[in-house]
Design a protein around this motif. Structure first.
Motif, PDB file in Angstrom:
ATOM      1  N   ASP A   1      24.661   2.365  18.291  1.00 16.16           N
ATOM      2  CA  ASP A   1      25.584   2.811  17.402  1.00 16.16           C
ATOM      3  C   ASP A   1      24.678   3.477  16.470  1.00 16.16           C
ATOM      4  N   GLY A   2      25.136   4.474  15.464  1.00 17.89           N
ATOM      5  CA  GLY A   2      24.580   4.839  14.325  1.00 17.89           C
ATOM      6  C   GLY A   2      25.484   4.545  12.931  1.00 17.89           C
ATOM      7  N   LEU A   3      24.688   4.385  12.098  1.00 16.78           N
ATOM      8  CA  LEU A   3      25.492   4.209  10.827  1.00 16.78           C
ATOM      9  C   LEU A   3      25.248   5.407   9.813  1.00 16.78           C
ATOM     10  N   PHE A   4      26.555   6.120   9.696  1.00 15.32           N
ATOM     11  CA  PHE A   4      26.559   7.279   9.062  1.00 15.32           C
ATOM     12  C   PHE A   4      26.964   6.966   7.420  1.00 15.32           C
ATOM     13  N   THR A   5      25.949   7.582   6.488  1.00 13.54           N
ATOM     14  CA  THR A   5      26.194   7.472   5.239  1.00 13.54           C
ATOM     15  C   THR A   5      26.584   8.816   4.323  1.00 13.54           C
TER      16      THR A   5
ATOM     17  N   VAL B   1      33.987  -1.385  25.512  1.00 14.64           N
ATOM     18  CA  VAL B   1      34.508  -1.542  24.257  1.00 14.64           C
ATOM     19  C   VAL B   1      33.497  -1.066  23.130  1.00 14.64           C
ATOM     20  N   ASN B   2      34.516  -0.150  22.137  1.00 19.02           N
ATOM     21  CA  ASN B   2      33.617   0.689  21.314  1.00 19.02           C
ATOM     22  C   ASN B   2      34.456   0.366  19.991  1.00 19.02           C
ATOM     23  N   ALA B   3      33.754  -0.113  19.014  1.00 17.45           N
ATOM     24  CA  ALA B   3      34.441  -0.508  17.702  1.00 17.45           C
ATOM     25  C   ALA B   3      33.735   0.364  16.691  1.00 17.45           C
ATOM     26  N   ALA B   4      34.407   1.047  16.089  1.00 15.31           N
ATOM     27  CA  ALA B   4      33.773   2.008  14.966  1.00 15.31           C
ATOM     28  C   ALA B   4      34.694   1.682  13.786  1.00 15.31           C
ATOM     29  N   THR B   5      34.091   1.677  12.596  1.00 18.53           N
ATOM     30  CA  THR B   5      34.589   1.285  11.187  1.00 18.53           C
ATOM     31  C   THR B   5      34.003   2.242  10.309  1.00 18.53           C
ATOM     32  N   ALA B   6      34.937   2.373   9.112  1.00 18.24           N
ATOM     33  CA  ALA B   6      34.405   3.313   7.885  1.00 18.24           C
ATOM     34  C   ALA B   6      34.868   2.344   6.894  1.00 18.24           C
ATOM     35  N   ALA B   7      34.121   2.845   5.815  1.00 15.50           N
ATOM     36  CA  ALA B   7      34.583   2.514   4.221  1.00 15.50           C
ATOM     37  C   ALA B   7      34.225   3.176   3.478  1.00 15.50           C
ATOM     38  N   THR B   8      34.866   3.512   2.300  1.00 16.79           N
ATOM     39  CA  THR B   8      34.602   4.471   1.257  1.00 16.79           C
ATOM     40  C   THR B   8      34.849   3.775  -0.076  1.00 16.79           C
ATOM     41  N   ARG B   9      34.057   4.168  -0.833  1.00 13.21           N
ATOM     42  CA  ARG B   9      33.871   3.910  -2.390  1.00 13.21           C
ATOM     43  C   ARG B   9      33.661   5.232  -3.115  1.00 13.21           C
ATOM     44  N   GLU B  10      33.554   5.039  -4.273  1.00 12.23           N
ATOM     45  CA  GLU B  10      33.669   6.389  -5.186  1.00 12.23           C
ATOM     46  C   GLU B  10      32.474   7.266  -5.062  1.00 12.23           C
ATOM     47  N   THR B  11      31.293   6.473  -4.854  1.00 18.18           N
ATOM     48  CA  THR B  11      30.060   7.218  -4.776  1.00 18.18           C
ATOM     49  C   THR B  11      29.491   7.149  -3.352  1.00 18.18           C
ATOM     50  N   MET B  12      29.913   6.339  -2.459  1.00 14.46           N
ATOM     51  CA  MET B  12      29.425   6.371  -1.130  1.00 14.46           C
ATOM     52  C   MET B  12      30.397   6.171  -0.190  1.00 14.46           C
ATOM     53  N   CYS B  13      30.054   6.793   1.231  1.00 13.05           N
ATOM     54  CA  CYS B  13      31.080   6.346   2.198  1.00 13.05           C
ATOM     55  C   CYS B  13      30.203   5.983   3.472  1.00 13.05           C
ATOM     56  N   ALA B  14      30.447   5.079   4.216  1.00 14.65           N
ATOM     57  CA  ALA B  14      29.929   4.783   5.443  1.00 14.65           C
ATOM     58  C   ALA B  14      30.930   4.570   6.671  1.00 14.65           C
ATOM     59  N   ALA B  15      30.335   4.951   7.700  1.00 18.38           N
ATOM     60  CA  ALA B  15      30.989   4.764   9.031  1.00 18.38           C
ATOM     61  C   ALA B  15      29.942   4.625  10.149  1.00 18.38           C
ATOM     62  N   THR B  16      30.527   3.849  11.127  1.00 16.40           N
ATOM     63  CA  THR B  16      29.482   3.763  12.444  1.00 16.40           C
ATOM     64  C   THR B  16      30.193   4.584  13.519  1.00 16.40           C
ATOM     65  N   GLY B  17      29.507   4.811  14.477  1.00 14.20           N
ATOM     66  CA  GLY B  17      29.781   5.462  15.789  1.00 14.20           C
ATOM     67  C   GLY B  17      28.862   5.461  16.872  1.00 14.20           C
ATOM     68  N   ARG B  18      29.366   5.413  18.041  1.00 15.44           N
ATOM     69  CA  ARG B  18      28.253   5.327  19.119  1.00 15.44           C
ATOM     70  C   ARG B  18      27.521   6.512  19.567  1.00 15.44           C
ATOM     71  N   VAL B  19      26.306   6.379  19.450  1.00 16.85           N
ATOM     72  CA  VAL B  19      25.401   7.474  19.824  1.00 16.85           C
ATOM     73  C   VAL B  19      25.075   7.533  21.427  1.00 16.85           C
TER      74      VAL B  19
END
Length: 182
Positions: A66-70, A43-61
């Protein structure tokens, strides 16, 4: 005699019913034990969120982390922080800059989306190899997009030691076929 034949009928019916019930229970037990063994489904759960000045997403390293991408929309700084599954501490930090790579003008107010995807790059020699994740950055203002990756050393990770490096631009392109005037 009539009582004897009735008694035999009921005893035979009871015997046949008991044998049929025993076979039914045996059949169900055997069928449950002969079912195919449980199949492990990763199971691999990735998610992403975007706001006006910051974006974030997770991904399997890799299989364990997992890594937190900002992405800072004000500066274009893209980073990936990797938490070590053994130490429960951040053990990796990888950085790049989207504005520089895509030639974006900060005054045009880029509007970013950040997504991750699984990747299985061909094996490379040595202890460091590409991570199992690619991060995609899309600027909806210009229509430009880019894909980034980084090298991950499993041996360093297994020791719980820190590692750092660059988020490497893998490729870039455009999603728009026409120019839009501001």
């Amino acid at each position: 005699m009539k009582v004897d034949s009735t008694m035999r009928f009921w005893l035979a019916s009871f015997g046949v019913g008991s044998v049929m019930t025993a076979f039914a229970i045996l059949g169900m037990t055997v069928a449950l034990n002969w079912q195919s063994p449980a199949i492990e489904i990763p199971v691999n759960a990735a998610t992403a969120a975007t706001r006006e000045t910051m974006c974030a997403a997770t991904g399997r390293v890799d299989e364990e982390m997992d890594g937190l991408f900002t992405l800072d929309a004000l500066t274009g700084d893209l980073q990936c922080a990797v938490i070590n599954s053994q130490t429960a501490k951040f053990a990796g930090l990888f950085r790049g800059n989207v504005m520089n790579d895509l030639g974006l003008d900060a005054t045009k107010k880029p509007s970013y989306m950040l997504l991750t995807g699984n990747a299985s790059f061909r094996a490379t020699t040595g202890t460091s190899r590409p991570a199992d994740c690619v991060v995609y950055v899309v600027d909806s203002t210009s229509g430009l997009f880019a894909a980034y990756g980084f090298n991950w050393n499993r041996n360093i990770s297994a020791r719980g030691a820190q590692q750092a490096g660059a988020l490497v631009l893998l490729d870039k392109g455009t999603a728009r076929n026409v120019m839009i005037r501001n």
